[in-house]
Design a protein around this motif. Structure first.
Motif, PDB file in Angstrom:
ATOM      1  N   ARG A 138       0.855  -1.183   0.000  1.00  0.00           N
ATOM      2  CA  ARG A 138       0.000   0.000   0.000  1.00  0.00           C
ATOM      3  C   ARG A 138       0.892   1.234   0.000  1.00  0.00           C
ATOM      4  NH1 ARG A 138      -5.396   1.263   2.608  1.00  0.00           N
ATOM      5  NH2 ARG A 138      -5.393   3.529   2.587  1.00  0.00           N
ATOM      6  N   HIS A 139       0.639   2.127  -0.935  1.00  0.00           N
ATOM      7  CA  HIS A 139       1.422   3.343  -1.045  1.00  0.00           C
ATOM      8  C   HIS A 139       0.599   4.505  -0.514  1.00  0.00           C
ATOM      9  CE1 HIS A 139       3.358   0.655  -3.953  1.00  0.00           C
ATOM     10  NE2 HIS A 139       4.450   1.288  -3.581  1.00  0.00           N
ATOM     11  N   ASP A 140       1.211   5.313   0.352  1.00  0.00           N
ATOM     12  CA  ASP A 140       0.499   6.417   0.974  1.00  0.00           C
ATOM     13  C   ASP A 140       0.686   7.744   0.249  1.00  0.00           C
ATOM     14  OD1 ASP A 140      -0.583   4.844   3.007  1.00  0.00           O
ATOM     15  OD2 ASP A 140       1.263   4.999   4.180  1.00  0.00           O
ATOM     16  N   SER A 141       1.625   7.810  -0.677  1.00  0.00           N
ATOM     17  CA  SER A 141       1.855   9.043  -1.429  1.00  0.00           C
ATOM     18  C   SER A 141       1.443   8.822  -2.871  1.00  0.00           C
ATOM     19  CB  SER A 141       3.330   9.434  -1.372  1.00  0.00           C
ATOM     20  OG  SER A 141       3.718   9.671  -0.042  1.00  0.00           O
ATOM     21  N   LYS A 142       0.975   9.897  -3.496  1.00  0.00           N
ATOM     22  CA  LYS A 142       0.473   9.791  -4.848  1.00  0.00           C
ATOM     23  C   LYS A 142       0.896  11.011  -5.643  1.00  0.00           C
ATOM     24  CE  LYS A 142      -3.831   9.754  -7.437  1.00  0.00           C
ATOM     25  NZ  LYS A 142      -5.267   9.771  -7.388  1.00  0.00           N
ATOM     26  N   ILE A 143       1.217  10.789  -6.916  1.00  0.00           N
ATOM     27  CA  ILE A 143       1.443  11.892  -7.841  1.00  0.00           C
ATOM     28  C   ILE A 143       0.580  11.636  -9.064  1.00  0.00           C
ATOM     29  CG2 ILE A 143       3.802  12.300  -7.048  1.00  0.00           C
ATOM     30  CD1 ILE A 143       4.762  11.033  -9.700  1.00  0.00           C
ATOM     31  N   THR A 144       0.312  12.671  -9.804  1.00  0.00           N
ATOM     32  CA  THR A 144      -0.418  12.537 -11.054  1.00  0.00           C
ATOM     33  C   THR A 144       0.528  12.898 -12.178  1.00  0.00           C
ATOM     34  OG1 THR A 144      -2.492  13.131  -9.987  1.00  0.00           O
ATOM     35  CG2 THR A 144      -2.402  13.351 -12.390  1.00  0.00           C
ATOM     36  N   VAL A 145       0.603  12.047 -13.158  1.00  0.00           N
ATOM     37  CA  VAL A 145       1.471  12.277 -14.307  1.00  0.00           C
ATOM     38  C   VAL A 145       0.599  12.248 -15.552  1.00  0.00           C
ATOM     39  CG1 VAL A 145       3.428  11.399 -15.634  1.00  0.00           C
ATOM     40  CG2 VAL A 145       3.392  11.135 -13.155  1.00  0.00           C
TER      41      VAL A 145
END
Length: 139
Positions: free
Chosen positions: A72-79
């Protein structure tokens, strides 16, 4: 008579918090949206040519520079990518599955690529693939 109005999910059903949770607190799983989201238009851009794999050696990841894999990843970016880049990424995912028996999602492929390019930059610095491609893209 029952209402024919479509029930749309609330914000708490669509979005989940991305901040780390305090120890001992489990995050409640987010409910799946009742309807599929509509895809937003993808901005177009010109993709840089991708050199053949043998032409650009990439260093193996150095210690501590491994992608996170399935967790589970807690950080997100939008590309934002072009339609062609998205299609290429999906073709790569399907090729990995069909020819190499690797069932991975697009996020995993992107995390692997980021780990590889960061490792190459750490080892080669100014001569890294990233620096060369970014310089070639200027102008």
């Amino acid at each position: 008579m029952a209402s024919r109005r479509v029930r749309l999910p609330g914000a708490d059903e669509i979005f989940r918090p991305t901040a780390p949770k305090p120890p001992g607190k489990a995050a409640a799983p987010a409910a799946a949206p009742a309807t599929a989201p509509t895809a937003a238009p993808v901005p177009t851009q010109t993709a840089l040519p991708v050199p053949a794999p043998a032409a650009v050696p990439v260093a193996a990841p150095v210690a501590g520079r491994r992608p996170t894999g399935r967790q589970r990843h807690d950080s997100k970016i939008t590309v934002y990518v072009s339609a062609g880049e998205l299609l290429d990424l999906e073709r790569l995912r399907l090729t990995l599955r069909a020819e190499h028996a690797l069932s991975v999602d697009r996020g995993r492929i992107v995390r692997e690529a980021v780990a590889a390019i960061l490792a190459d930059f750490e080892v080669r610095g100014e001569r890294s693939t990233l620096v060369r491609r970014l310089r070639d893209g200027e102008g």
